[in-house]
Every structure is written in C-alpha cells, then in structure tokens.
Design a protein around this motif. Sequence first.
Motif, PDB file in Angstrom:
ATOM      1  N   THR A 157      -0.756   4.851  -1.238  1.00  0.00           N
ATOM      2  CA  THR A 157      -1.925   5.046  -0.638  1.00  0.00           C
ATOM      3  C   THR A 157      -1.783   4.910   0.979  1.00  0.00           C
ATOM      4  O   THR A 157      -0.727   4.135   0.988  1.00  0.00           O
ATOM      5  CB  THR A 157      -3.034   4.088  -1.017  1.00  0.00           C
ATOM      6  OG1 THR A 157      -4.482   4.419  -0.367  1.00  0.00           O
ATOM      7  CG2 THR A 157      -2.934   2.677  -0.930  1.00  0.00           C
ATOM      8  N   LEU A 211      -9.052   3.417   2.508  1.00  0.00           N
ATOM      9  CA  LEU A 211      -7.454   3.923   2.066  1.00  0.00           C
ATOM     10  C   LEU A 211      -7.953   5.282   1.057  1.00  0.00           C
ATOM     11  O   LEU A 211      -8.950   5.574   0.588  1.00  0.00           O
ATOM     12  CB  LEU A 211      -7.090   3.043   1.020  1.00  0.00           C
ATOM     13  CG  LEU A 211      -6.708   1.640   1.530  1.00  0.00           C
ATOM     14  CD1 LEU A 211      -6.466   0.462   0.448  1.00  0.00           C
ATOM     15  CD2 LEU A 211      -5.491   1.683   2.586  1.00  0.00           C
ATOM     16  N   LEU A 224       0.893  -1.184  -0.066  1.00  0.00           N
ATOM     17  CA  LEU A 224      -0.113   0.049  -0.034  1.00  0.00           C
ATOM     18  C   LEU A 224       0.819   1.225  -0.080  1.00  0.00           C
ATOM     19  O   LEU A 224       0.674   2.093  -0.700  1.00  0.00           O
ATOM     20  CB  LEU A 224      -0.999   0.134   1.145  1.00  0.00           C
ATOM     21  CG  LEU A 224      -1.900  -1.143   1.206  1.00  0.00           C
ATOM     22  CD1 LEU A 224      -2.745  -1.000   2.585  1.00  0.00           C
ATOM     23  CD2 LEU A 224      -2.860  -1.208   0.270  1.00  0.00           C
TER      24      LEU A 224
END
Length: 866
Positions: free
Chosen positions: A130, A183, A125
């Motif tokens: 993100t 997210l 991620l």
Amino acid sequence: MWYFKAGKSYIKKYKNRSISIGIGIVLGIALIVGVGSLSFSAKEQNIKQTEYELGSYFVRYGDLNDTQVEDIENIKVNGLNEDNSKSKKNNNPNISKLGLLTYYDSSTPDSDDLMNIVSVNRELLELQNTELIKGNFPKKTNEVVIEKWVLDNLEVKEEVGQKVTVDLFGRKKKETFVVSGVLKDRAREKSSGIMEIFLNRDLKKSNEKTDAYVRFKDDKNILKNIYTISNALGVDEEHIGINGMLLEAMGQLEEIDYNLIYSAIAAAIVLAIVVYGVFNISIIQRISEYGVIRAIGGKLSDIVKLLLTELLLIWLVSLPIGVAVGYLVAVLLKKVSGNVFTEIAVELSTISVPIEIMVFAGVVSLLIIVFIVVLLAWKIKRISPIDEIRGNIKSSVDKKRNHKMSRKRKNNSLSYSKIIPIEIKMAMKNVLRNKSGFAITLISMCLGSVMFLASSFYSDLMKDQQKKLDEVSRVNTDFKISMKPTKPMYAGYSAKDIEDIRSIKGVENVDEIRGLYARMFLKENQILDKEYFKEKNKEPYNKDVLGGLLVDCGNGDKILKSSVYGYNNTLLKKLDKLLAKGNVNLKEMNNEEVAIAMVPKNNGKYTVGVDIGDKLKVTFREDGISSEEYFKMTDTGGKYITKEFKIVGIVNELVDYSAYYPDTDSVHLVLSNKQFEKFSGYKNAQIVNIEMKDDANREKVAKQIFAIANRTSGNVFSDLTEERMTLAAMEENKQMFINAIIGILFLISIINIVNNIKYSMVSRRAEFGIIRAVGADNKMFRKIVLSEGLMYGLYSGVISVIVALIVCWGIYSPMAEFLISPKFLVNPITFAGVFLMNVVLGALVSYLPFVEMRNISIVESIERTE
C-alpha cells in the motif's frame, strides 16, 4: 591446424548437411533461450501478482520485545558478523526493508465497526503493498493514515483533516484521530473485511510487543537468511511467519529449479537427436574419406579433431543466431498471444533474458556436440580402414542380422505383394532398410510434437486450476457485504435486504451465505495428521484467542473448532465443480440432513479422516453469542444445539467463508440454506456476494448496495471491482507468457519435422537417381517419395500421440493430490491436430525435394554427394 582447414572445406562442400546441423543447434538454443526467458518472465509476473495479494515481505518475526526490535534495526544498518552476532561495522547489510508493526488498541466488540489501531513505520506500508495516494505519513501523535475503503465504511470523506473517533477496547475510552493521509486499498484485507488504522510508530509508543516484517536484498538464499536472523534475535519457530506463497512463487521453497532442468533436458535431447541424426548420415556418406585418412597414417584422434572442429565452427555461427531467434520469437509470440487471448487491458511486462540462460544454452549445446563427436568416433573405431575405404560400414554381426531380416522380409513380402502397390513397397524398404537412421529421424520428429502436446496439457491443467482458485479466492465477486464477526451469529442481512439488492438496476447476481461458529466432535483415529494440528495449536491466534484449534477431551474424544455454512443453490452448484469426492444433488441438499465437508490438506494429504457416507456431529450455542469465552470453551449457562449430518461430498476449498474463528485450517460443513435455517433457526445472511452487469454504472450500484447494507448494524462493505480487474489482468499477462512458450514449442515441432524429412530425402539423391535410372518415371518417382514422407508422418504422428499421453499422465499424477478437484483430461482436438500436422508435413516436405530432384539429370543425381 590442417583439421581446421579441412573442417571449413567440409562445411562448404556439404552445405545442406551443414545447414541442417546448424538449424538443429539453433532450435535447441532457441528452445532454451525462448522458453527460459518466457518462463523467467512468467515467474516474475507471478511474483508481482503474489506480492499484490499478500505483500512483498519474506518473513514476519512475531512478538519481539524492545531489545529484539533494537537488534533487528541494528542488523539492517550494520549486518552480522561471521558468527551471526550483531556487528558494529557496516558488514554488507542483508535486510533491504524492515517494517515494524505494534498493536495499539482496537474498537470495542459492541461498536458498529471492528477496527484494529496499529503503530507502524513507513516501510511496513510498502511491504504490505500500500502507499499514500493523498496526504502525508503521520507527523503528530494523534494523526493516522487509513485505506480508502475503510474510510468509506466509516462514512468519512476521503480528505486530509477528517476526524475519526474510536471507542477503544483496551484503554476503556474514546479517542479521536485526525486523518493525515489516505492509503491505497490492500486486496487481502479488503476482501476479508479487516479494517485497520495506522499510527506513526515513532510518535505513538505502546507497551505491546512488535511484529517485524522483513525483506532481504539477497533473494537467492532467503530461507537461510530467515533462520540466520531468527537465531541472532533468539526468535523461536512458532513466532516465525514465512510468506510461503511468495517464496514458492520465487522458487525458494525448492532447492532445484525443475522447470529449468526440464527445459534443459528437452533442449539437450532435441540437439543430440537432430545433430547426431544428420551428422551420422554425413559420416556414412564420407566413411571412405576417413578410411583414406587412417590408411595413410592418420590416427583416430585426427578424425575426432576434424569432427569436433567442423561441429564447433557450425556451433559458433549457430549460437548467436539461436539466442537472437529465441528472444525474437518469444517477443513476437508474446505479442501475438496477447492480442489473441487477452480480452481486457493488460499492462504487458517486458521479456527478460538473464545472462545465466544464455550461458546455460551455450554450455548445454557445447556439451552435446562433444558427446556426439565421442559417440561417432566410437562408431568409426569399430570399422577397419579397409572396410571404410570400401564403404562397408557393417560389422559381421550386423551382416548376419541383416541377412536374417532380409529373408524374413522376403517371405513376408509374398503375402502382401499383390495388395500393396510397388511404389509403397519400395518406399517401405527404403525407409526400413536403415532402421537406426529411421529411428533417429523419427525420435527427432516426435520430440517437438511431444513437448508441444505436454506443454499444452500442462497449460490447460493450470488454466483449469487457476479458474478454480479464482472461484475460491476472497476476490471472487464485484461487491461483498459481510457482518462484523463479533456480532451474534443470528445477526445479518434479512431476506428483504437481499431482495432489495437484487432489484438494483445493474445487479446481475446475488449469493447469500449464512454461517455459525460450531464445535465438531471427532475420535482420535479420525485425526490423520496429528503434527499438523499440533503446529496449528501453537499459532498465536489459535492459541490465545481460540484456546486451541483441536482440543483433547479425554477418552479418545476430540473437539475441533469449526464453522457451519449455509449456501444458496447457485453457490452449491459452484461448489459441485470443486468436489474431490461425492456430488451435489440440490434436491438432496435441500430436503435431507446432509452436508459437504471441507477438509484441509497438508502436503497433499488429508488431515482428518472423513469419507462419503460418514456422519459428523457438530454443536453450537443457540443464543448465537460469539464471545471469547465461547471460543475458548469457558462459557457457561448457554443452551446448545447438537446435530449429525451425513457427508455427501468432500472439498478442499470453499467458495466463500468467514476469515474469523478457525479460518480454513479446520474442517467445515456446508449445508443448503434451507437445511441451515432448519438446523439453527437463523434466517439472516452473514456474507452476501454481488455480481454487477458489464454495462452497469459501478459507482451508482456501489452506493445503492452500501445504503441497503448499512441498514444493518455491523455491516462491512467492500467494492472489489478494481482488485478483481487488476488480478485478472495480472493473470492474463502471466498466461500470455505461457501461450508464447507453447507457440515456441509448436514452431520447433514444425521446423524439426521439416528439417529432418527434407534432409533425409536430400541426402539420398544418388539413391533416387538410381531408381530413376532403372526405369521409374516422374509419376512413379513422385509416389515413392510421397509414400516415404507419409510413412514418416504417420509413424511420427502415432508415436507422438502415444508418448505424449504417457508424458501427460506423468505430469498429472504427482500433481493431482495438490490440485482442486483434479481430472485427467486431454484436448482431443489438439492431439488430433498434431497427428494430422505430422502426416501433412510429411507429405508436403517430401514433395519439395522431389520437385528439386526431378529437374536434375539422372547422371548428375547419381554423381552428387548431397
């Protein structure tokens, strides 16, 4: 150490000359430090922008098996041995972040929302730019984290604990997931409509192979590290996906940092010309003193030590000043350019001055000083001590040449003696008498102007390129609605949907794009870059999903997987600005069977041979089925429509397109919407871009657009206003650094002109004193001085403009094939302004010494050395 004391004495005695030399050294060092630090900061900003768009990973190793995943995890912890084998000792690990992604499943093709479900670790991620804005990373097998924009499309509240049910394609069942976290949206996936749901890889196992995303601690030898680890893992070339745009932004795809070299060369020339020019005049004035030193037994080496000591003392004082001036001016100009050029709120990045740049500035300036001393020593060596004492610095060859030239000037002067005033004639003779000194002064004056004009041209060129890149970026609109790519090609947003969106209060413009997946017929000789398509055919998506991008049909015939798009008139006008060849005639586009071809380039060269006037034949399935069998050309029973279109324009990029099917790796055709409907029979739009008015309520407009778009099954909605503003702010920030660089070059240009003309005038006080002594009054003396200054300015202005045009063409020519619709255009206002600046400064700066000298008595002027 007599030369140390003598050097100090000379510096004190010849203050004006010492100050002029010091200014020259300061300018050169400030140029390297200022431009270097701003370039470094602009580069850092460009890296941040690229990471925002594409992620911060350096490389993706695809399709790793469990053993290879275990090996790369071990490499991260323990590093590699010298023989590149896995180490059991902590041998300075090279991997800083390792993101792992394993495909779990996807939604069925006939579901309303096309989603991929993937198992990842936390670092994946981070590497894809993100982060969690709400909740936690999954702690249970059925927990997931999802981007905000994806939840909006699923019509699920952005709250922890919400449930998402997906009809899984591979597992042939429905599965319900619980949202454990929300997210931050990823710009690239959001603009392309790629929806993903993330599981915790440590909890949710899959039999699928894994992709490893890697970032190294060492950002200096990235390519070497990539292939070192790929060799250790046994990963072949086709499964290595380098984040090319990021590495290019970091300067890792070039072995040499050319920007630094260009800055160094420019600074070195400024230093050499300015210091040599001023010091050379001083040597001429002091030549008799050097003759005395040699006559009483001094060696040439003693004079070299004296010269070197004198310049080194000035250099030691100028070095810290140059570093400080370069940094302070960079900071000041960055703030000024930010206030002048920025129209939106921008988070200003700090200016960094790497120690390497300061060391580099010191070394370059020191080497130039040594070079100048050697050059002057060689010049002194050619003159005998007796001639030096007499002040006779001309060799016999020089005397003969000057005698011929003086006779020629005398003959020529008869023709214009009655036309040109005596003051101007005297100024011309004074200036042209010492041609080498005049040339050196002119070169020094021109350097700053040429660098400023060239950098301004480069900045304008890059601004135009960035504007075009923004036009073809997927983040080129405020709102985007698009159809799920597995829907039939005839599906989409109706004319009523588009009209309803146009009627929303706050909507400024709506552009609709129609599209279909086609096949293009080509001949063998039209494939210009066979290696390009060979490599593209190896890529997993092209190989596994499309069954090849370019397919050989035998007998020299090829089929290229392609797309055909329909653009409305507004988009066609935008496309006209991106044309590499041809033109967009709206009447022709709407009424005739013509098309614009998008032809990809590889290393600046076209991959397919298509020219204006050629005809390209495409075919597609009439029923609009976009199945995997159709992609692989294994479908049966369908009726096909085939048509030829005459090419009237060629572009290298499209304003907008579908990220599905062949993406931008293939040749695509763009028709008018009218011709697209006539050709295909499809009336609905697959992609709609919506621009919002500046004073509109974003949330209110977004809700209304979403409600209208959601009337169509398979809709994907993206609100790109935040991403668009973020990218614009980053670009503004980067441009501020560039504006500051131009500002530094502009200041250097001005200071250099002032320094050279002023010292050239001041160093000839004795000469001007003699002119006054033979009868020139202040009025005549002023005209002579101003005429000299104007001559310097006129010559410098003309030469600067001519040389700058040549340099600008040298910058443009090798770049043109890599630019979008390139045009060689210079800003006439900037060039005219630089010419006038040289002329005006020449007059003004020459007037200042006149004011100073007219207040000094004639006897004192003749007696004074400086």
